[in-house]
Design an enzyme around this catalytic site. Structure first.
Site, short mmCIF file in Angstrom:
data_model
loop_
_atom_site.label_atom_id
_atom_site.label_comp_id
_atom_site.label_asym_id
_atom_site.label_seq_id
_atom_site.Cartn_x
_atom_site.Cartn_y
_atom_site.Cartn_z
N MET A 40 0.94 -1.16 -0.03
CA MET A 40 -0.13 -0.01 -0.03
C MET A 40 0.86 1.32 -0.05
SD MET A 40 -3.55 -0.75 1.86
CE MET A 40 -2.95 -0.24 3.77
N GLY A 41 2.18 1.10 -0.43
CA GLY A 41 3.08 2.46 -0.46
C GLY A 41 3.71 2.55 0.97
N ALA A 42 4.09 3.89 1.06
CA ALA A 42 4.62 4.34 2.18
C ALA A 42 5.71 3.34 2.50
CB ALA A 42 3.88 4.63 3.40
N LEU A 43 6.39 2.87 1.87
CA LEU A 43 7.56 1.71 2.12
C LEU A 43 8.54 1.87 2.94
CD1 LEU A 43 7.95 0.66 -1.97
CD2 LEU A 43 6.02 0.48 -0.09
N HIS A 44 8.98 0.82 3.44
CA HIS A 44 10.20 1.08 4.45
C HIS A 44 11.03 -0.21 4.17
CE1 HIS A 44 7.75 -2.30 6.36
NE2 HIS A 44 6.73 -1.42 6.77
N HIS A 94 9.43 -3.83 3.35
CA HIS A 94 9.02 -3.90 2.01
C HIS A 94 10.15 -4.25 1.08
CE1 HIS A 94 5.70 -1.22 3.65
NE2 HIS A 94 4.89 -2.14 3.20
N SER A 136 4.18 1.39 8.14
CA SER A 136 4.13 2.57 7.56
C SER A 136 3.51 3.57 8.53
CB SER A 136 3.27 2.42 6.43
OG SER A 136 3.79 1.40 5.37
N ARG A 137 2.70 2.88 9.53
CA ARG A 137 1.86 4.05 10.24
C ARG A 137 2.89 4.16 11.62
NH1 ARG A 137 -2.21 0.29 8.72
NH2 ARG A 137 -4.12 1.30 8.01
#
Length: 288
Positions: A35-39, A42, A191-192
């Site tokens: 869902m993106g906001a990759l770290h 991922h 991501s959160r």
């Protein structure tokens, strides 16, 4: 939007054209849905996929079907340019960027519902969640048609739900798991985590310690009921709210009895700091 220099597809037809060309060359295809906001977690999945497959597709799609009214759909971090750079650095061969309108056009009415590992835990708090996950993953699997798909162990219940989905719907896909990525203090990458302020971020590291102690107690022969009560009390002291702290069968997520464990289990927790929800899990094995 990302530049043309970065291989990407925004339509199903463009995606399928690229994947078809790989198939014609007898190349295996791996898939990493995000869902993106990759770290770094991922990125490690993409690297795992690259080690297993000839070509890798990663999708970036914030799926509205898995958010209930009042959840953080609008606030969910969107960092597409940064995501594209990370995927490119990890040697991802194609970034798939479907739109909500393409995934769920006017008149869309289908959905996928699972029981089994989808029951309880996350579903007790977010009853809509796994229906949304199962639906979007089914669509993505049909669009990409990979040989292998890669998911992180941090979302352990989701991992088992996807494996059940693949089994029940006869997808010819091998689902592989990547280990949970962690910060230096053991906090699971998410991501959160970007929602946490400095004080909350410091407190968040306690979740790792609580789960380690929980798993160690079970592996040391403590009863499930006593170990769970101790972990729940610790989490209640450390966090603003606790959704669950439980031990479940690692293979099925079935509930356990009150006594010492006699099979591999997973200890799982979901807690809150302010409006930010943290989840994590660890393995625990019965005493030798």
């Amino acid at each position: 939007m990302i530049t043309q220099q970065i291989p990407h597809a925004t339509t199903i037809s463009a995606l399928r054209t690229r994947v078809r060309s790989w198939r014609e060359d007898r190349l295996s295809v791996g898939f990493v849905p995000t869902m993106g906001a990759l770290h770094d977690g991922h990125v490690s999945l993409v690297r795992l996929a690259k080690a297993q497959c000839d070509r890798v597709v990663a999708s970036v799609f914030v799926n509205p079907k898995q958010f209930a009214p009042g959840e953080d759909l609008d606030a969910y971090p969107r960092t597409l340019i940064d995501d594209a750079e990370k995927l490119t650095d990890a040697k991802c061969d194609l970034i798939y960027l479907p739109t909500p309108e393409a995934m769920y056009p006017d008149g869309y009415s289908a959905g996928v519902t699972l029981k089994g590992p989808a029951l309880g835990l996350e579903s007790a708090i977010r009853p809509h969640f796994f229906d949304g996950v199962a639906t979007v993953v089914t669509k993505l699997f049909n669009q990409v048609r990979p040989d292998m798909a890669f998911f992180g162990e941090k979302d352990y219940q989701q991992l088992l739900v996807i494996r059940q989905l693949v089994k029940d719907l006869d997808f010819p896909i091998n689902v592989l798991a990547g280990e949970t990525g962690r910060d230096r203090d053991g906090l699971a990458l998410s991501s959160r985590n970007a929602y946490l302020d400095s004080d909350q971020r410091t407190r968040a590291g306690q979740l790792n310690l609580i789960l380690k102690a929980f798993a160690a107690a079970l592996s040391g022969g403590a009863s499930t009921s006593d170990a769970t009560a101790t972990a729940l009390a610790a989490a209640s002291d450390a966090f603003d709210a606790v959704d669950y702290v439980e031990a479940r069968c690692a293979a099925t997520l079935a509930e356990l009895g009150d006594g010492p464990i006699d099979r591999p289990v997973r200890v799982l927790a979901a807690v809150r700091l302010g409006s930010t929800r943290l989840i994590d899990n660890m393995a625990a094995n019965p005493p030798a």
